[in-house]
Design an enzyme around this catalytic site. Structure first.
Site, PDB file in Angstrom:
ATOM      1  N   TYR A 143       0.831  -1.198   0.000  1.00  0.00           N
ATOM      2  CA  TYR A 143       0.000   0.000   0.000  1.00  0.00           C
ATOM      3  C   TYR A 143       0.869   1.253   0.000  1.00  0.00           C
ATOM      4  CZ  TYR A 143      -3.200   3.675   1.373  1.00  0.00           C
ATOM      5  OH  TYR A 143      -3.906   4.858   1.393  1.00  0.00           O
ATOM      6  N   LYS A 182       1.287   4.152  -3.277  1.00  0.00           N
ATOM      7  CA  LYS A 182       1.126   5.600  -3.198  1.00  0.00           C
ATOM      8  C   LYS A 182       2.426   6.317  -3.562  1.00  0.00           C
ATOM      9  CE  LYS A 182      -3.183   5.719  -1.959  1.00  0.00           C
ATOM     10  NZ  LYS A 182      -4.212   6.326  -2.838  1.00  0.00           N
TER      11      LYS A 182
END
Length: 346
Positions: free
Chosen positions: A213, A217
């Site tokens: 995750y 990003k």
């Protein structure tokens, strides 16, 4: 203009940044006389959580036309019904968009191009935390990287020429905001030396939900670093906004067991959805050309993670850029980018 990549890397620890975000930063709300009448906004992942709240706030500013881009039309219609109650004069549509499908992403962009005469704001909010290792059958990529990075960048590029043509009629550029995360400032990015890079995320042996995750990003920030060299702020203003840690969102909806309990406790430090979503509204409505290519954190322009400023970071960013364009060659992204860059050069 001085953007995020022109700033000096931050020397603050992530702990200090987190504390400042959660407890000291003050929201920058739109001016009381802000009026979005006549304007159109598209928000992905907008049937719940921060996307839904951002939609509500834009409607409160008298937005005329809102498109909820969602994977489930049924859930989208339920959300639209709730938004229509206090905003009966707004035209609210639900369009299907599956970020795990290149066909769906391309069809969505084509629909926007053919059916909309004006687009002022696009918020690319759809995202996920993949607690379990799951790949997208049609691409072979792990789902978290596919949704948060690859498909999001595809949609962003596809929208560039559309927004250039269909932006505000007063000559002001349209706004495209990508949802980011402050966790990139502490991302470990353990596979940064992998070559090729993108396939290294798909190895089930090294899959880690948190690392993937955070990295997904970070990849978006790395892509943005190069992307703005192809896009003039006079054509489309592109920025990346972090809502900080927020309570009562759907991002970790699949969490179970002890982790769910821990997140519930940790949520006591979280911003409200209203405050978190205001970061997106600020990026779309308040910020102007000064925010082009910037990482916005707590309503202000912030440096990118320190790694991106290093010689090693520049090499990895170029590798990611080349691999991403190769991955998306089928959609003609190189042609789109070169056409936008030609306008920058002129």
């Amino acid at each position: 203009m001085v953007g995020s990549k022109d700033l000096q890397p931050s020397t603050k620890s992530f702990g200090r940044i987190f504390f400042s975000n959660q407890f000291r930063a003050k929201p920058q709300w739109p001016a009381p006389n802000t009026n979005l009448s006549g304007k159109t906004a598209i928000i992905t992942g907008s049937n719940t959580g921060l996307g839904y709240e951002a939609a509500r706030q834009l409607l409160d500013l008298k937005l005329s036309h809102l498109i909820l881009a969602v994977r489930s039309p049924e859930k989208g219609e339920a959300a639209a019904a709730q938004l229509r109650l206090p905003h009966p004069n707004a035209y609210i549509e639900v369009w299907q968009l599956d970020m795990c499908s290149y066909d769906s992403v391309q069809a969505f962009a084509r629909r926007a191009e053919s059916q909309l005469s004006r687009i002022d704001f696009v918020l690319l909010n759809a995202g996920m935390i993949g607690l379990n290792y799951t790949t997208v059958k049609s691409t072979g990529h792990v789902e978290c990287i596919q949704v948060n990075y690859i498909s999001t960048m595809l949609l962003a590029v596809l929208f560039l020429p559309i927004l250039k043509v269909k932006g505000p009629p007063d000559g002001q550029p349209a706004r495209l905001t990508i949802v980011g995360a402050a966790v990139t400032l502490a991302a470990e990015f353990p596979n940064r030396t992998a070559n090729p890079l993108l396939p290294s995320f798909d190895d089930p042996k090294t899959y880690n939900p948190r690392d993937h995750y955070d990295s997904s990003k970070l990849l978006a920030e790395m892509f943005l670093w190069n992307l703005v060299d192809y896009v003039s702020a006079n054509d489309v203003i592109i920025n990346l906004a972090d809502p900080a840690w927020c309570k009562d969102t759907e991002l970790a909806r699949d969490v179970t067991g002890a982790m769910k309990v821990a997140l519930k406790l940790f949520s006591l430090t979280g911003r409200t959805r209203e405050v978190g979503a205001s970061c997106f509204v600020d990026a779309l409505v308040n910020k102007g050309k000064e925010s082009h290519g910037c990482f916005l954190m707590s309503w202000n322009i912030h440096p990118f993670p320190a790694f991106l400023y290093t010689p090693e970071g520049k090499v990895v960013m170029q590798r990611l850029w080349d691999e991403t364009l190769a991955e998306l060659d089928f959609a003609g992204v190189r042609t789109i980018l070169n056409s936008m860059k030609a306008k920058v050069a002129n």
